[in-house]
Design an enzyme around this catalytic site. Structure first.
Site, mmCIF file in Angstrom:
data_model
loop_
_atom_site.group_PDB
_atom_site.id
_atom_site.type_symbol
_atom_site.label_atom_id
_atom_site.label_comp_id
_atom_site.label_asym_id
_atom_site.label_seq_id
_atom_site.Cartn_x
_atom_site.Cartn_y
_atom_site.Cartn_z
ATOM 1 N N ASN A 45 -12.617 4.961 0.587
ATOM 2 C CA ASN A 45 -12.138 4.040 1.622
ATOM 3 C C ASN A 45 -13.178 3.830 2.703
ATOM 4 O O ASN A 45 -13.267 2.745 3.296
ATOM 5 C CB ASN A 45 -10.850 4.582 2.258
ATOM 6 C CG ASN A 45 -9.622 4.300 1.418
ATOM 7 O OD1 ASN A 45 -9.686 3.591 0.417
ATOM 8 N ND2 ASN A 45 -8.497 4.859 1.823
ATOM 9 N N HIS A 103 1.973 8.516 5.439
ATOM 10 C CA HIS A 103 1.004 9.419 6.055
ATOM 11 C C HIS A 103 1.590 10.107 7.288
ATOM 12 O O HIS A 103 1.490 11.323 7.452
ATOM 13 C CB HIS A 103 -0.250 8.653 6.472
ATOM 14 C CG HIS A 103 -1.170 8.320 5.348
ATOM 15 N ND1 HIS A 103 -1.703 9.264 4.507
ATOM 16 C CD2 HIS A 103 -1.676 7.127 4.941
ATOM 17 C CE1 HIS A 103 -2.495 8.673 3.622
ATOM 18 N NE2 HIS A 103 -2.491 7.374 3.856
ATOM 19 N N HIS A 124 -2.584 10.886 -0.282
ATOM 20 C CA HIS A 124 -2.925 10.567 -1.663
ATOM 21 C C HIS A 124 -4.370 10.992 -1.872
ATOM 22 O O HIS A 124 -4.881 11.804 -1.115
ATOM 23 C CB HIS A 124 -2.717 9.070 -1.941
ATOM 24 C CG HIS A 124 -3.269 8.197 -0.859
ATOM 25 N ND1 HIS A 124 -4.561 7.714 -0.868
ATOM 26 C CD2 HIS A 124 -2.704 7.735 0.288
ATOM 27 C CE1 HIS A 124 -4.772 6.980 0.217
ATOM 28 N NE2 HIS A 124 -3.670 6.972 0.940
ATOM 29 N N THR A 128 -7.057 3.557 -1.360
ATOM 30 C CA THR A 128 -6.743 2.138 -1.179
ATOM 31 C C THR A 128 -7.848 1.221 -1.677
ATOM 32 O O THR A 128 -7.610 0.350 -2.516
ATOM 33 C CB THR A 128 -6.435 1.860 0.301
ATOM 34 O OG1 THR A 128 -5.270 2.604 0.672
ATOM 35 C CG2 THR A 128 -6.186 0.373 0.537
ATOM 36 N N ASP A 175 -1.266 0.502 -4.910
ATOM 37 C CA ASP A 175 -2.594 1.064 -5.166
ATOM 38 C C ASP A 175 -2.573 2.561 -5.470
ATOM 39 O O ASP A 175 -3.495 3.090 -6.079
ATOM 40 C CB ASP A 175 -3.523 0.795 -3.980
ATOM 41 C CG ASP A 175 -2.913 1.232 -2.649
ATOM 42 O OD1 ASP A 175 -1.719 1.594 -2.625
ATOM 43 O OD2 ASP A 175 -3.628 1.197 -1.623
ATOM 44 N N HIS A 176 -1.520 3.230 -5.047
ATOM 45 C CA HIS A 176 -1.397 4.674 -5.266
ATOM 46 C C HIS A 176 -0.026 5.106 -4.769
ATOM 47 O O HIS A 176 0.709 4.325 -4.164
ATOM 48 C CB HIS A 176 -2.491 5.466 -4.519
ATOM 49 C CG HIS A 176 -2.575 5.128 -3.053
ATOM 50 N ND1 HIS A 176 -1.602 5.502 -2.137
ATOM 51 C CD2 HIS A 176 -3.501 4.437 -2.339
ATOM 52 C CE1 HIS A 176 -1.937 5.061 -0.942
ATOM 53 N NE2 HIS A 176 -3.076 4.402 -1.032
ATOM 54 N N ASP A 225 2.431 2.861 3.183
ATOM 55 C CA ASP A 225 1.373 3.856 3.285
ATOM 56 C C ASP A 225 1.351 4.523 4.659
ATOM 57 O O ASP A 225 1.283 5.747 4.758
ATOM 58 C CB ASP A 225 0.020 3.194 3.010
ATOM 59 C CG ASP A 225 -1.123 4.192 3.009
ATOM 60 O OD1 ASP A 225 -1.220 4.969 2.050
ATOM 61 O OD2 ASP A 225 -1.919 4.191 3.973
ATOM 62 N N ASP A 242 0.836 -1.199 0.000
ATOM 63 C CA ASP A 242 0.000 0.000 0.000
ATOM 64 C C ASP A 242 0.878 1.259 0.000
ATOM 65 O O ASP A 242 1.766 1.418 0.836
ATOM 66 C CB ASP A 242 -0.888 -0.016 1.248
ATOM 67 C CG ASP A 242 -2.045 0.954 1.158
ATOM 68 O OD1 ASP A 242 -1.835 2.085 0.674
ATOM 69 O OD2 ASP A 242 -3.152 0.590 1.585
#
Length: 438
Positions: A95, A202, A351, A74, A245-246, A198, A38
């Site tokens: 999400n 963040h 994201h 996600t 996913d990003h 991920d 992720d």
């Protein structure tokens, strides 16, 4: 002379079968492991020593980068990968699970258990494969823990709320579990999800040293995975796709910029009946009856964002036909997060921004008996991963928005694996030699 002639004819027969006769699909079917990290931005391996990822580029294929769907979140992005459908088709539009009528809002990990959020008529790859006789499993993968038309994935592991995502000991255990499912229980398809990088992106931002540490840890686990595959004698039978996913970008904050507070531009309590606006760079809003134009006009005056009426969004977004998405969609410029009434946003990276931004692009690596070696692909959209996986599993896909033609160059001979036995080139050399002495 007679013996030489007999050998010559026999070798002609062998070579012709090796070169010209493909194996039947049922005899040549390979297993598939799909791994998602992720938030792994496309360039995260460029400022970290990643020997295992580097070796993957030699032993398999890589794309320069791939583009997630709109939305760069996600759940929507993972479901596009596993269904091959745009977000407006599969309807996992955020999400958070939500209901604009009841104002229900279910947090991300809790939504993983709610079939009504995922089961919207589009079948994911697990179910399609099971319906064609294959055995599938999902390990923490978004969408894998619910039922579709009453049918569940053969085996599922779900992460509980608060479950740590960065424990390398658990990562090794998860890899061992998944590889044993292939080697000991004959699973055909397994999807494996990791929650990093991920979380660190963040919390610390994409440029923080801790992000580099977690990339090194990911590189280690990729090496561990390859060793496990080899130790379980799966090198010739298991294909592996590694993706995300990003991406992730740094959030702009005071004093460098003025952060966006939308309530300065419109009275949300008076004009909106539903909103999700404190969730990074992407926001949704349902105006009160008769107030859509007033809401649109007010938000259009806010800086550092673009407001869309759902039915007027660019076709390239593949969001406008969604029935679940509210009438107003707000997208912040790269790095600007949306705040509804107060500045409550604490993430240093995020994201959810436009998928055309390079910071939103992500990785793609693949290796195994069906993939070429040392091959670099041009960028492509993640929606095309689905038909590639169906080809690898040799199953009939559901209707989808991708195209196998986009990824066919990644495969040996359009997807057929290497043949066993003597290489055809060696046999042809022997054939030429024998012909010289006959």
């Amino acid at each position: 002379m007679r013996l030489q002639l007999d050998l010559f004819l026999l070798l002609v027969l062998v070579v012709s079968r090796v070169v010209c006769t493909p194996l039947k699909k049922s005899e040549d079917r390979k297993k598939l492991l799909l791994v998602s990290f992720d938030g792994f931005r496309w360039d995260y391996d460029q400022d970290v020593d990643t020997p295992n990822l580097d070796q993957l580029a030699v032993d398999g294929v890589k794309a320069k980068y791939i583009t997630p769907p709109m939305l760069t979140m996600t759940s929507p992005s993972h479901f596009t990968t596993i269904t091959g459908r745009w977000v407006e088709d599969h309807e996992v539009v955020h999400n958070m699970m939500f209901n604009t009528t009841t104002n229900l809002k279910v947090p991300h990990k809790e939504s993983m258990k709610r079939s009504e959020w995922w089961d919207n008529g589009v079948l994911p790859l697990w179910i399609t494969a099971q319906n064609q006789g294959l055995k599938t499993a999902s390990f923490f993968f978004p969408g894998g823990g619910v039922s579709y038309r009453g049918q569940a994935v053969n085996r599922t592991r779900l992460a509980e709320v608060g479950h740590p995502d960065d424990n390398v000991t658990e990562w090794r255990q998860n890899v061992d579990t998944v590889v044993s499912w292939f080697s000991k229980e004959e699973f055909d398809l397994v999807t494996l999800y990791f929650g990093e990088p991920d979380n660190v992106g963040h919390a610390k931002g994409p440029d923080h040293p801790d992000r580099k540490k977690i990339i090194a840890q990911i590189d280690y686990i990729i090496g561990y995975l390859r060793d496990a595959i080899n130790n379980h004698n799966l090198m010739d039978s298991l294909n592996v796709i590694i993706t995300s996913d990003h991406g992730m970008t740094t959030i702009k904050k005071r004093p460098q910029v003025d952060e966006i507070i939308l309530n300065k531009y419109l009275n949300l309590i008076k004009l909106a009946s539903f909103e999700i606006l404190d969730y990074g760079g992407f926001g949704i809003l349902t105006p009160r009856p008769g107030k859509e134009q007033e809401v649109y006009d007010a938000l259009s005056k806010a800086p550092n964002l673009t407001v869309y009426k759902k039915h007027e969004m660019p076709e390239s977004f593949h969001l406008g036909r969604s029935e679940r998405l509210p009438p107003i969609v707000v997208m912040a410029d790269l790095g600007f997060n949306l705040n509804s009434r107060f500045i409550v946003y604490v993430n240093k990276g995020d994201h959810g921004f436009h998928n055309g931004e390079m910071d939103m692009k992500m990785i793609f690596r693949a290796f195994g008996p069906s993939f070429k070696k040392n091959f670099v692909s041009e960028p492509f959209d993640s929606v095309h991963i689905y038909p590639l996986m169906c080809e690898l599993l040799q199953i009939q896909p559901e209707p989808h928005n991708g195209s196998l033609e986009v990824t066919r160059d990644l495969l040996w001979s359009g997807g057929e694996s290497h043949r066993t036995g003597l290489p055809a080139a060696l046999l042809l050399w022997v054939l030429v030699w024998l012909s010289s002495v006959v």
